[in-house]
Design a protein around this motif. Structure first.
Motif, PDB file in Angstrom:
ATOM      1  N   LYS A  94       0.829  -1.189   0.019  1.00 21.07           N
ATOM      2  CA  LYS A  94       0.064   0.101  -0.008  1.00 21.07           C
ATOM      3  C   LYS A  94       0.798   1.332  -0.124  1.00 21.07           C
ATOM      4  CE  LYS A  94      -3.824  -2.099   0.136  1.00 21.07           C
ATOM      5  NZ  LYS A  94      -4.820  -2.166  -0.813  1.00 21.07           N
ATOM      6  N   GLU A  95       1.955   1.282   0.918  1.00 18.37           N
ATOM      7  CA  GLU A  95       2.848   2.460   0.997  1.00 18.37           C
ATOM      8  C   GLU A  95       4.353   1.797   0.380  1.00 18.37           C
ATOM      9  OE1 GLU A  95       0.857   5.021   4.302  1.00 18.37           O
ATOM     10  OE2 GLU A  95       1.675   3.014   4.924  1.00 18.37           O
ATOM     11  N   VAL A  96       4.618   2.638  -0.716  1.00 17.87           N
ATOM     12  CA  VAL A  96       5.983   1.942  -1.294  1.00 17.87           C
ATOM     13  C   VAL A  96       6.833   3.371  -1.542  1.00 17.87           C
ATOM     14  CG1 VAL A  96       6.585   1.001  -3.488  1.00 17.87           C
ATOM     15  CG2 VAL A  96       4.825   0.178  -2.496  1.00 17.87           C
ATOM     16  N   VAL A  97       8.285   2.859  -1.300  1.00 16.00           N
ATOM     17  CA  VAL A  97       9.356   3.960  -1.832  1.00 16.00           C
ATOM     18  C   VAL A  97       9.996   3.090  -2.956  1.00 16.00           C
ATOM     19  CG1 VAL A  97      11.431   5.098  -1.534  1.00 16.00           C
ATOM     20  CG2 VAL A  97       9.759   4.818   0.448  1.00 16.00           C
ATOM     21  N   LEU A  98       9.987   3.877  -4.253  1.00 23.60           N
ATOM     22  CA  LEU A  98      10.505   3.060  -5.478  1.00 23.60           C
ATOM     23  C   LEU A  98      11.880   3.977  -5.576  1.00 23.60           C
ATOM     24  CD1 LEU A  98      10.365   1.180  -7.711  1.00 23.60           C
ATOM     25  CD2 LEU A  98       9.109   3.031  -8.986  1.00 23.60           C
ATOM     26  N   GLU A  99      12.915   3.188  -5.692  1.00 20.84           N
ATOM     27  CA  GLU A  99      14.359   3.581  -5.819  1.00 20.84           C
ATOM     28  C   GLU A  99      15.101   3.051  -6.843  1.00 20.84           C
ATOM     29  OE1 GLU A  99      15.712   4.923  -1.289  1.00 20.84           O
ATOM     30  OE2 GLU A  99      16.601   3.203  -2.024  1.00 20.84           O
ATOM     31  N   LEU A 100      15.536   3.945  -7.760  1.00 20.50           N
ATOM     32  CA  LEU A 100      16.646   3.567  -8.755  1.00 20.50           C
ATOM     33  C   LEU A 100      17.440   4.481  -9.019  1.00 20.50           C
ATOM     34  CD1 LEU A 100      14.491   4.226 -11.992  1.00 20.50           C
ATOM     35  CD2 LEU A 100      13.395   4.340  -9.819  1.00 20.50           C
ATOM     36  N   ASP A 101      18.666   3.943  -9.784  1.00 14.60           N
ATOM     37  CA  ASP A 101      19.659   5.114 -10.037  1.00 14.60           C
ATOM     38  C   ASP A 101      19.677   5.641 -11.574  1.00 14.60           C
ATOM     39  OD1 ASP A 101      20.877   2.990 -11.631  1.00 14.60           O
ATOM     40  OD2 ASP A 101      21.644   1.979  -9.889  1.00 14.60           O
ATOM     41  N   CYS A 102      18.609   5.792 -12.169  1.00 13.77           N
ATOM     42  CA  CYS A 102      18.405   6.331 -13.432  1.00 13.77           C
ATOM     43  C   CYS A 102      17.661   7.723 -13.109  1.00 13.77           C
ATOM     44  CB  CYS A 102      17.771   5.123 -14.291  1.00 13.77           C
ATOM     45  SG  CYS A 102      17.496   6.006 -16.031  1.00 13.77           S
ATOM     46  N   VAL A 103      18.403   8.714 -13.399  1.00 20.14           N
ATOM     47  CA  VAL A 103      17.744   9.996 -13.005  1.00 20.14           C
ATOM     48  C   VAL A 103      16.784  10.116 -14.118  1.00 20.14           C
ATOM     49  CG1 VAL A 103      18.270  12.544 -13.185  1.00 20.14           C
ATOM     50  CG2 VAL A 103      19.811  11.154 -12.163  1.00 20.14           C
ATOM     51  N   ASN A 104      16.839   9.942 -15.472  1.00 28.02           N
ATOM     52  CA  ASN A 104      15.792  10.416 -16.302  1.00 28.02           C
ATOM     53  C   ASN A 104      14.487   9.529 -16.087  1.00 28.02           C
ATOM     54  OD1 ASN A 104      17.194  12.007 -17.773  1.00 28.02           O
ATOM     55  ND2 ASN A 104      18.054  10.514 -19.389  1.00 28.02           N
ATOM     56  N   VAL A 105      14.533   8.254 -15.521  1.00 29.26           N
ATOM     57  CA  VAL A 105      13.508   7.580 -15.360  1.00 29.26           C
ATOM     58  C   VAL A 105      12.726   8.283 -13.949  1.00 29.26           C
ATOM     59  CG1 VAL A 105      12.389   5.494 -14.748  1.00 29.26           C
ATOM     60  CG2 VAL A 105      14.255   5.510 -16.460  1.00 29.26           C
ATOM     61  N   VAL A 106      13.379   8.452 -13.147  1.00 31.78           N
ATOM     62  CA  VAL A 106      12.819   8.966 -11.814  1.00 31.78           C
ATOM     63  C   VAL A 106      12.037  10.424 -12.218  1.00 31.78           C
ATOM     64  CG1 VAL A 106      13.506  10.259  -9.784  1.00 31.78           C
ATOM     65  CG2 VAL A 106      14.566   7.985 -10.164  1.00 31.78           C
ATOM     66  N   ARG A 107      12.892  11.257 -12.955  1.00 30.55           N
ATOM     67  CA  ARG A 107      12.234  12.236 -13.450  1.00 30.55           C
ATOM     68  C   ARG A 107      10.935  12.193 -14.340  1.00 30.55           C
ATOM     69  NH1 ARG A 107      12.007  14.752 -18.208  1.00 30.55           N
ATOM     70  NH2 ARG A 107      13.717  13.379 -19.083  1.00 30.55           N
ATOM     71  N   LYS A 108      10.939  11.265 -15.077  1.00 26.24           N
ATOM     72  CA  LYS A 108       9.669  10.934 -15.834  1.00 26.24           C
ATOM     73  C   LYS A 108       8.465  10.341 -14.964  1.00 26.24           C
ATOM     74  CE  LYS A 108      12.029   9.888 -20.323  1.00 26.24           C
ATOM     75  NZ  LYS A 108      12.421   8.751 -21.356  1.00 26.24           N
ATOM     76  N   LEU A 109       8.841   9.671 -13.994  1.00 31.04           N
ATOM     77  CA  LEU A 109       7.907   9.036 -13.345  1.00 31.04           C
ATOM     78  C   LEU A 109       7.139  10.103 -12.253  1.00 31.04           C
ATOM     79  CD1 LEU A 109       9.467   5.520 -12.196  1.00 31.04           C
ATOM     80  CD2 LEU A 109       7.484   6.069 -13.796  1.00 31.04           C
ATOM     81  N   ASN A 110       7.823  11.321 -12.058  1.00 32.14           N
ATOM     82  CA  ASN A 110       7.602  12.149 -11.054  1.00 32.14           C
ATOM     83  C   ASN A 110       6.873  13.389 -11.811  1.00 32.14           C
ATOM     84  OD1 ASN A 110       8.132  11.285  -8.579  1.00 32.14           O
ATOM     85  ND2 ASN A 110      10.390  11.619  -8.902  1.00 32.14           N
ATOM     86  N   GLU A 111       7.176  13.207 -13.140  1.00 31.04           N
ATOM     87  CA  GLU A 111       6.452  14.434 -13.820  1.00 31.04           C
ATOM     88  C   GLU A 111       5.074  14.417 -14.007  1.00 31.04           C
ATOM     89  OE1 GLU A 111       6.327  17.677 -15.770  1.00 31.04           O
ATOM     90  OE2 GLU A 111       8.140  16.934 -15.890  1.00 31.04           O
ATOM     91  N   PRO A 112       4.435  15.541 -13.555  1.00 27.64           N
ATOM     92  CA  PRO A 112       2.933  15.402 -13.588  1.00 27.64           C
ATOM     93  C   PRO A 112       2.421  15.626 -15.102  1.00 27.64           C
ATOM     94  CG  PRO A 112       3.790  17.573 -13.003  1.00 27.64           C
ATOM     95  CD  PRO A 112       4.913  16.605 -13.018  1.00 27.64           C
TER      96      PRO A 112
END
Length: 250
Positions: A160-178
């Motif tokens: 239910k409550e998840v922290v997703l961590e990865l070491d690829c800046v571009n993918v992190v940015r895309k997943l956080n982009e509204p």
């Protein structure tokens, strides 16, 4: 080094004078990283003015550090590297689950794979996966496929409550982009964003490779051995030592 503006700063001129005095006090060994972080903070501020959600300060600082390291690496003669403390895996808050993912890609064969590790707030291994993909266009696609496998595990485990961590800046940015993603991987990215929003709580974070080493081992294993396999509660032997080193208090 104290970078907090004094309380008597009331206008732009006061702020500019304080900034110039503060920069004059910065040590030579710290000037490169100071200017790089200020530059990226300025870029983030400009993007915010255009309506984009401003990046987390931690991501801005880490991005600046990585870019400065890359710049130093191509200089001749090679200057002294900025010393960065090795980042370790850190457990999530109580009741939250941390899911680390990483991608691997073979340029010659265009084969790829992903590694996923699921742990609780005590650092206990809950699940893990190797996910082989026969054909991928680039390393970023491997990172995205790894995130897709991670979310499949999240749903399977009913987290239910998840922290997703990865070491690829571009993918992190895309997943956080509204806004809507416009890349060639947009379908998968948008699907992942919807799955994350459906959770009671989620955080998508970028970490350095040193804090993502367990997922990296599984990703490389999946690509090299063309392996698709999932583990629950009992981890594979290849990551036992890394899991032990990541345990809180070790």
């Amino acid at each position: 080094m104290d970078a907090s503006p004094p309380k008597d700063v009331h206008n732009h001129r006061d702020l500019m004078n304080w900034m110039l005095e503060w920069l004059a006090s910065v040590k030579d060994s710290e000037m490169d990283i100071t200017l790089m972080i200020l530059y990226h903070a300025w870029l983030a501020r400009n993007e915010a003015r255009d309506g984009k959600k401003i990046d987390d300060p931690e991501i801005i600082v880490k991005r600046a550090i990585c870019l400065l390291e890359e710049w130093h690496n191509v200089q001749v003669p090679k200057p002294i590297k900025v010393k960065v403390t090795k980042e370790r895996w850190f457990p999530p808050e109580t009741r939250w689950i941390k899911v680390n993912t990483d991608g691997a890609w073979n340029k010659a064969s265009e084969k790829g794979g992903g590694g996923v590790v699921v742990r609780d707030h005590d650092g206990r291994f809950l699940a893990g996966a190797c996910h082989f993909v026969p054909s991928l266009p680039d390393p970023e696609a491997a990172e995205i496929q790894s995130c897709k496998r991670a979310m499949e595990l999240v749903k399977l485990l009913k987290l239910k409550e998840v922290v997703l961590e990865l070491d690829c800046v571009n993918v992190v940015r895309k997943l956080n982009e509204p806004g809507m993603d416009r890349s060639v991987q947009s379908f998968v990215i948008e699907e992942l964003k919807q799955e994350l929003k459906a959770l009671d709580g989620h955080v998508v974070k970028w970490v350095r490779r040193s804090a993502n080493s367990v997922a990296h081992i599984l990703a490389k294993k999946s690509c090299d051995l063309e392996l698709c396999k999932t583990w629950f509660l009992f981890s594979p032997d290849c990551i036992v030592d890394e899991l032990a080193q990541d345990m809180p208090g070790v």
